[in-house]
Scaffold this motif. Structure first.
Motif, PDB file in Angstrom:
ATOM      1  N   PRO A 358     -18.374  13.612  57.862  1.00 37.50           N
ATOM      2  CA  PRO A 358     -18.331  12.181  57.541  1.00 37.50           C
ATOM      3  C   PRO A 358     -17.068  11.825  56.760  1.00 37.50           C
ATOM      4  O   PRO A 358     -16.584  12.615  55.945  1.00 37.50           O
ATOM      5  N   VAL A 359     -16.544  10.642  57.032  1.00 42.86           N
ATOM      6  CA  VAL A 359     -15.401  10.102  56.296  1.00 42.86           C
ATOM      7  C   VAL A 359     -15.826   8.750  55.742  1.00 42.86           C
ATOM      8  O   VAL A 359     -16.102   7.817  56.503  1.00 42.86           O
ATOM      9  N   PHE A 360     -15.891   8.645  54.420  1.00 44.79           N
ATOM     10  CA  PHE A 360     -16.295   7.397  53.771  1.00 44.79           C
ATOM     11  C   PHE A 360     -15.065   6.519  53.569  1.00 44.79           C
ATOM     12  O   PHE A 360     -14.039   6.967  53.061  1.00 44.79           O
ATOM     13  N   ILE A 361     -15.192   5.251  53.967  1.00 46.03           N
ATOM     14  CA  ILE A 361     -14.040   4.354  53.909  1.00 46.03           C
ATOM     15  C   ILE A 361     -14.418   3.039  53.227  1.00 46.03           C
ATOM     16  O   ILE A 361     -15.595   2.705  53.071  1.00 46.03           O
ATOM     17  N   SER A 362     -13.413   2.317  52.830  1.00 44.42           N
ATOM     18  CA  SER A 362     -13.525   0.897  52.519  1.00 44.42           C
ATOM     19  C   SER A 362     -12.802   0.179  53.642  1.00 44.42           C
ATOM     20  O   SER A 362     -11.608   0.393  53.870  1.00 44.42           O
ATOM     21  N   HIS A 381     -18.617   1.978  54.244  1.00 42.33           N
ATOM     22  CA  HIS A 381     -18.943   2.479  55.577  1.00 42.33           C
ATOM     23  C   HIS A 381     -18.640   3.976  55.635  1.00 42.33           C
ATOM     24  O   HIS A 381     -17.910   4.512  54.793  1.00 42.33           O
ATOM     25  N   ALA A 382     -19.217   4.632  56.623  1.00 40.16           N
ATOM     26  CA  ALA A 382     -18.949   6.053  56.864  1.00 40.16           C
ATOM     27  C   ALA A 382     -18.721   6.262  58.352  1.00 40.16           C
ATOM     28  O   ALA A 382     -19.500   5.777  59.183  1.00 40.16           O
ATOM     29  N   LEU A 383     -17.637   6.958  58.685  1.00 35.55           N
ATOM     30  CA  LEU A 383     -17.270   7.241  60.066  1.00 35.55           C
ATOM     31  C   LEU A 383     -17.496   8.713  60.377  1.00 35.55           C
ATOM     32  O   LEU A 383     -17.863   9.505  59.502  1.00 35.55           O
ATOM     33  N   VAL A 384     -17.263   9.078  61.623  1.00 36.04           N
ATOM     34  CA  VAL A 384     -17.399  10.463  62.075  1.00 36.04           C
ATOM     35  C   VAL A 384     -16.017  11.000  62.437  1.00 36.04           C
ATOM     36  O   VAL A 384     -15.300  10.394  63.231  1.00 36.04           O
ATOM     37  N   ARG A 385     -15.654  12.132  61.810  1.00 32.93           N
ATOM     38  CA  ARG A 385     -14.447  12.829  62.243  1.00 32.93           C
ATOM     39  C   ARG A 385     -14.879  14.067  63.023  1.00 32.93           C
ATOM     40  O   ARG A 385     -15.613  14.911  62.503  1.00 32.93           O
ATOM     41  N   VAL A 386     -14.440  14.150  64.276  1.00 35.42           N
ATOM     42  CA  VAL A 386     -14.827  15.273  65.120  1.00 35.42           C
ATOM     43  C   VAL A 386     -13.571  15.961  65.637  1.00 35.42           C
ATOM     44  O   VAL A 386     -12.563  15.308  65.929  1.00 35.42           O
ATOM     45  N   LYS A 387     -13.657  17.281  65.768  1.00 34.52           N
ATOM     46  CA  LYS A 387     -12.529  18.065  66.279  1.00 34.52           C
ATOM     47  C   LYS A 387     -12.848  18.544  67.683  1.00 34.52           C
ATOM     48  O   LYS A 387     -13.884  19.145  67.940  1.00 34.52           O
ATOM     49  N   GLU A 388     -11.910  18.233  68.588  1.00 34.84           N
ATOM     50  CA  GLU A 388     -12.055  18.656  69.975  1.00 34.84           C
ATOM     51  C   GLU A 388     -10.677  19.028  70.502  1.00 34.84           C
ATOM     52  O   GLU A 388      -9.725  18.257  70.356  1.00 34.84           O
ATOM     53  N   ASN A 389     -10.583  20.220  71.083  1.00 33.89           N
ATOM     54  CA  ASN A 389      -9.296  20.711  71.606  1.00 33.89           C
ATOM     55  C   ASN A 389      -8.201  20.666  70.539  1.00 33.89           C
ATOM     56  O   ASN A 389      -7.075  20.221  70.774  1.00 33.89           O
ATOM     57  N   ASP A 390      -8.588  21.105  69.335  1.00 33.62           N
ATOM     58  CA  ASP A 390      -7.656  21.198  68.197  1.00 33.62           C
ATOM     59  C   ASP A 390      -7.123  19.849  67.737  1.00 33.62           C
ATOM     60  O   ASP A 390      -6.115  19.790  67.019  1.00 33.62           O
ATOM     61  N   GLN A 391      -7.780  18.768  68.102  1.00 31.39           N
ATOM     62  CA  GLN A 391      -7.374  17.444  67.645  1.00 31.39           C
ATOM     63  C   GLN A 391      -8.558  16.721  67.018  1.00 31.39           C
ATOM     64  O   GLN A 391      -9.694  16.816  67.493  1.00 31.39           O
ATOM     65  N   TYR A 392      -8.257  15.996  65.926  1.00 33.55           N
ATOM     66  CA  TYR A 392      -9.301  15.226  65.247  1.00 33.55           C
ATOM     67  C   TYR A 392      -9.332  13.794  65.778  1.00 33.55           C
ATOM     68  O   TYR A 392      -8.303  13.181  66.038  1.00 33.55           O
ATOM     69  N   THR A 393     -10.539  13.265  65.905  1.00 35.57           N
ATOM     70  CA  THR A 393     -10.738  11.886  66.331  1.00 35.57           C
ATOM     71  C   THR A 393     -11.764  11.239  65.416  1.00 35.57           C
ATOM     72  O   THR A 393     -12.765  11.862  65.056  1.00 35.57           O
ATOM     73  N   LEU A 394     -11.505   9.981  65.032  1.00 36.62           N
ATOM     74  CA  LEU A 394     -12.479   9.214  64.265  1.00 36.62           C
ATOM     75  C   LEU A 394     -13.261   8.320  65.219  1.00 36.62           C
ATOM     76  O   LEU A 394     -12.676   7.633  66.064  1.00 36.62           O
ATOM     77  N   GLY A 414      -6.965   3.236  56.906  1.00 37.86           N
ATOM     78  CA  GLY A 414      -5.919   4.219  56.648  1.00 37.86           C
ATOM     79  C   GLY A 414      -6.274   5.427  55.816  1.00 37.86           C
ATOM     80  O   GLY A 414      -5.597   6.449  55.897  1.00 37.86           O
ATOM     81  N   ILE A 415      -7.348   5.346  54.996  1.00 43.37           N
ATOM     82  CA  ILE A 415      -7.679   6.500  54.155  1.00 43.37           C
ATOM     83  C   ILE A 415      -9.171   6.500  53.862  1.00 43.37           C
ATOM     84  O   ILE A 415      -9.805   5.441  53.758  1.00 43.37           O
ATOM     85  N   GLY A 416      -9.744   7.698  53.773  1.00 41.21           N
ATOM     86  CA  GLY A 416     -11.158   7.826  53.478  1.00 41.21           C
ATOM     87  C   GLY A 416     -11.447   9.102  52.719  1.00 41.21           C
ATOM     88  O   GLY A 416     -10.626  10.021  52.649  1.00 41.21           O
ATOM     89  N   LEU A 417     -12.627   9.153  52.144  1.00 43.29           N
ATOM     90  CA  LEU A 417     -13.119  10.332  51.425  1.00 43.29           C
ATOM     91  C   LEU A 417     -13.893  11.185  52.418  1.00 43.29           C
ATOM     92  O   LEU A 417     -14.853  10.719  53.032  1.00 43.29           O
ATOM     93  N   ILE A 418     -13.478  12.440  52.592  1.00 41.88           N
ATOM     94  CA  ILE A 418     -14.092  13.282  53.608  1.00 41.88           C
ATOM     95  C   ILE A 418     -14.984  14.336  52.975  1.00 41.88           C
ATOM     96  O   ILE A 418     -14.637  14.954  51.958  1.00 41.88           O
ATOM     97  N   LEU A 419     -16.157  14.519  53.568  1.00 41.38           N
ATOM     98  CA  LEU A 419     -17.079  15.573  53.156  1.00 41.38           C
ATOM     99  C   LEU A 419     -16.967  16.701  54.162  1.00 41.38           C
ATOM    100  O   LEU A 419     -17.717  16.791  55.127  1.00 41.38           O
ATOM    101  N   SER A 420     -15.983  17.563  53.934  1.00 41.34           N
ATOM    102  CA  SER A 420     -15.705  18.635  54.889  1.00 41.34           C
ATOM    103  C   SER A 420     -16.086  19.978  54.292  1.00 41.34           C
ATOM    104  O   SER A 420     -15.908  20.226  53.095  1.00 41.34           O
ATOM    105  N   SER A 421     -16.588  20.852  55.169  1.00 40.59           N
ATOM    106  CA  SER A 421     -16.920  22.206  54.715  1.00 40.59           C
ATOM    107  C   SER A 421     -15.665  23.039  54.485  1.00 40.59           C
ATOM    108  O   SER A 421     -15.687  24.011  53.742  1.00 40.59           O
ATOM    109  N   ASN A 422     -14.572  22.681  55.135  1.00 40.07           N
ATOM    110  CA  ASN A 422     -13.298  23.388  54.947  1.00 40.07           C
ATOM    111  C   ASN A 422     -12.192  22.376  54.627  1.00 40.07           C
ATOM    112  O   ASN A 422     -11.302  22.131  55.430  1.00 40.07           O
ATOM    113  N   PRO A 423     -12.255  21.770  53.432  1.00 34.09           N
ATOM    114  CA  PRO A 423     -11.321  20.676  53.160  1.00 34.09           C
ATOM    115  C   PRO A 423      -9.923  21.154  52.794  1.00 34.09           C
ATOM    116  O   PRO A 423      -9.740  22.014  51.948  1.00 34.09           O
ATOM    117  N   ASP A 424      -8.918  20.612  53.498  1.00 34.81           N
ATOM    118  CA  ASP A 424      -7.543  20.772  53.041  1.00 34.81           C
ATOM    119  C   ASP A 424      -7.279  19.787  51.912  1.00 34.81           C
ATOM    120  O   ASP A 424      -6.442  20.011  51.050  1.00 34.81           O
TER     121      ASP A 424
END
Length: 647
Positions: A358-362, A381-394, A414-424
């Motif tokens: 999830p990516v939390f945005i304003s 709001h909260a969006l979905v960031r998914v990785k497919e074929n080494d590319q991220y899509t919201l 343009g920017i959001g707070l991400i709840l990632s298990s492997n956050p950079d």
């Protein structure tokens, strides 16, 4: 070591009850006194605020040293000069759902000294159950020459953040003051946005409290602040106002139950715990995943398959907050809010083996997410960031009419707070400019011997244009009159004969196509020997929204697009063209318009093309953009000159 002993909540309730029932007002010397000096003026002295003026806006904020809450007191006085200014007597006071707002008082003061008090029964409540709420009321007895007062108190249980405090509004503000009192052991970081050039942070004055404790008092005072008005092509007005944002940096005195998330990482821990049923669904979704239709059996289920399944098979519940019910409740009801549908999408993607977070945005309309203030109050709001074929899509499965490649334009902040298990990084930056949308129109029509225009529009739309068309057809499915009225707005006196579309409303990846058959009786007056034929049909610049002489704010557009219309008009057999307008190409910063004409044996053809690439412009571009639209409107007024042929 000092031990905090919480006083009885009953005592706190009793104190607040006394305050709220007392009917007393702060600044009572001003509240009770007739503002005779202000009534000496019968019109606004400020040209940029002719209808009403804020005489003063006084606010006091105190950090309660006992309960560690924020205590707000605010008193606003507005002078109304005209009928148009009476709209400023409709008041909305925002507050967070967990705050306590009380002691709301308001009055209308007339020139003869009469005061009309607001009846507490006329104060109403609206907003999101677990989000921003509003106390609303209309001042009684408001006239074109009067003064209104309103004041209120708020107890905010979150002392971690103060603000935003806005010193400006859409009215001229003659005097604005903020007094902040905080215990000496507290420290706040202060950020001033859109501050005057001479702004400096005030020095705190030490003030003795009881029990050898002290507080610091900070004062901000400003005179003659010009209004910032809401205008066309602006995502969000509050982000343009002079405001203060304060975040607690140090407190040696805060009880454990009042501890604050001074870092986003701590807030993320809280969020992960709240959304745990979605982020770690276990085996509960295996059967649901098996229901997802697979578009390509060779490659298996795809993120787009899962996205479309959730979007189309789970009803949307209209709640605008980010708080969710448990995953089991969404599955049971087969329905969810837009945020719940996105979290369900994340759950299914994870079960299917995809990296999804999830990516939390304003959103744009909600304002800029302040990365320096770890709070949920700005997130909507909260969006979905998914990785497919080494590319991220919201993606956003919460919108009924969007597609996998096109989220609603308001999401592209343009920017959001991400709840990632492997956050950079705890923040995720994404494009503010979506892919371009396109609309192609083929207009074909004939002018008969009586001057009637009979023809059709054939429209092919992609991207946001297609989403708008899908929504339109879905919402008007049972109302043909509304459909006709929608297209009838294009041209004066148009009569719509039929409307059809030949693309499924559920297939959001394909272009939407629609055909409109129409007629315009009396389109031309052919009684004389000379006539002027309009050159605008489906595409047109009707008016220039950029009307102000100058602009201090940026100019912002929703999405990039290209609209292209090809028009073929057949004239009556006994009429001929004697003059075509000149071909024109306009260019501006990231924007362009072209209009080309060509004579044909039995009529004419024209190309109307408008394209926008650049979404956000500094105010320095305003004169060029204003001139561009002014010229475009003028070009669309050009007409083709035709005459009756000699017998």
């Amino acid at each position: 070591m000092k031990t905090f002993i919480a006083p009885s909540l009953l005592v706190l309730f009793f104190i607040e009850l006394l305050i709220s029932c007392s009917g007393s007002s702060f600044n009572s010397d001003i509240w009770d006194k007739h503002p005779s000096e202000n009534f000496k003026r019968t019109q606004s002295p400020f040209p940029d605020s002719p209808d009403a003026v804020v005489i003063f806006d006084r606010e006091e904020i105190k950090v309660d040293p006992v309960y560690h809450d924020l205590l707000h007191k605010r008193y606003v006085r507005i002078q109304i000069f005209s009928e148009a200014g009476k709209e400023h007597a409709n008041i909305e006071i925002p507050y967070w759902y967990s705050d306590k707002i009380y002691d709301i008082r308001a009055q209308t003061i007339l020139p003869d000294g009469r005061k009309i008090q607001l009846d507490p029964a006329d104060i109403f409540d609206k907003g999101v159950e677990t989000g921003w709420r509003y106390k609303t009321f209309a001042l009684p007895g408001v006239a074109a020459n009067c003064i209104i007062d309103y004041q209120y108190r708020v107890r905010d249980t979150n002392a971690n953040f103060i603000g935003p405090k806005y010193f400006q509004s859409q009215l001229f503000t003659e005097y604005s003051k903020l007094v902040l009192s905080i215990p000496d052991e507290y420290t706040y970081n202060i950020a001033a946005l859109n501050a005057p050039a001479d702004y400096i942070d005030p020095e705190g004055k030490l003030h003795a409290l009881t029990h050898n404790e002290y507080e610091k008092i900070y004062t901000w005072e400003y005179n003659n602040l010009h209004p910032i008005k809401d205008v066309e092509h602006l995502y969000n007005l509050p982000d343009q106002l002079f405001s203060l944002h304060m975040q607690m940096a140090v407190s040696s005195h805060l009880p454990i139950e009042k501890s604050f998330s001074e870092q986003w990482s701590k807030l993320i821990e809280i969020l992960v715990d709240h959304y745990d049923s979605y982020l770690d669904p276990g085996n509960r979704l295996n059967d649901l995943l098996a229901e997802v239709p697979i578009s390509d059996s060779a490659s298996g289920v795809s993120p787009k398959d899962i996205y479309q399944f959730v979007r189309d098979n789970f009803d949307r519940e209209h709640y605008s907050g980010i708080i969710t019910e448990e995953l089991s409740d969404v599955l049971k009801e087969r329905a969810g809010t837009k945020v719940e549908k996105n979290f369900l999408t994340i759950s299914l993607l994870r079960v299917a083996g995809f990296e999804a977070d999830p990516v939390f945005i304003s959103r744009r309309s909600n304002g800029i997410l302040n990365v320096g203030s770890p709070t949920l109050e700005k997130i909507d709001h909260a969006l979905v960031r998914v990785k497919e074929n080494d590319q991220y899509t919201l993606i956003d499965a919460g919108n009924d009419y969007a597609s996998f490649d096109y989220m609603p334009a308001d999401n592209y902040s343009g920017i959001g707070l991400i709840l990632s298990s492997n956050p950079d990084s705890i923040f995720y930056q994404f494009p503010v400019r979506p892919k371009a949308s396109r609309e192609d129109i083929l207009t074909t029509a004939t002018i008969d011997d009586d001057g009637n225009l009979i023809g059709s529009f054939a429209v092919r739309a992609t991207g946001f244009f297609a989403a708008e068309m899908r929504e339109f057809y879905s919402l008007t499915a049972e109302d043909s009159a509304k459909r006709s009225a929608h297209f009838a707005r294009l041209m004066p006196e148009i009569l719509v004969d039929s409307i059809s579309h030949n693309t499924s409303l559920t297939d959001h990846d394909k272009a939407m196509t629609t055909t409109v058959h129409f007629q315009i009786p009396g389109f031309l007056d052919l009684s004389g020997d000379l006539c002027y034929v309009p050159t605008t049909y489906y595409g047109r610049f009707e008016a220039n929204d950029l009307t102000a002489e100058k602009r201090e704010l940026p100019v912002q557009f929703d999405f990039p697009f290209h609209v292209r219309e090809t028009v073929t008009i057949n004239l009556p057999a006994n009429w001929e063209i004697i003059e075509l307008p000149k071909n024109v190409s306009l260019k501006g910063p990231g924007i362009g318009f072209q209009k080309l004409f060509m004579s044909q044996t039995n009529g004419f053809q024209l190309l109307w093309s408008s394209q926008l690439v650049k979404l956000q412009h500094p105010n320095s571009n305003y004169p060029v953009l204003k001139n561009y639209f002014t010229e475009a409107v003028a070009i669309d007024q050009n007409k083709i000159v035709v005459r009756r042929k000699n017998p």
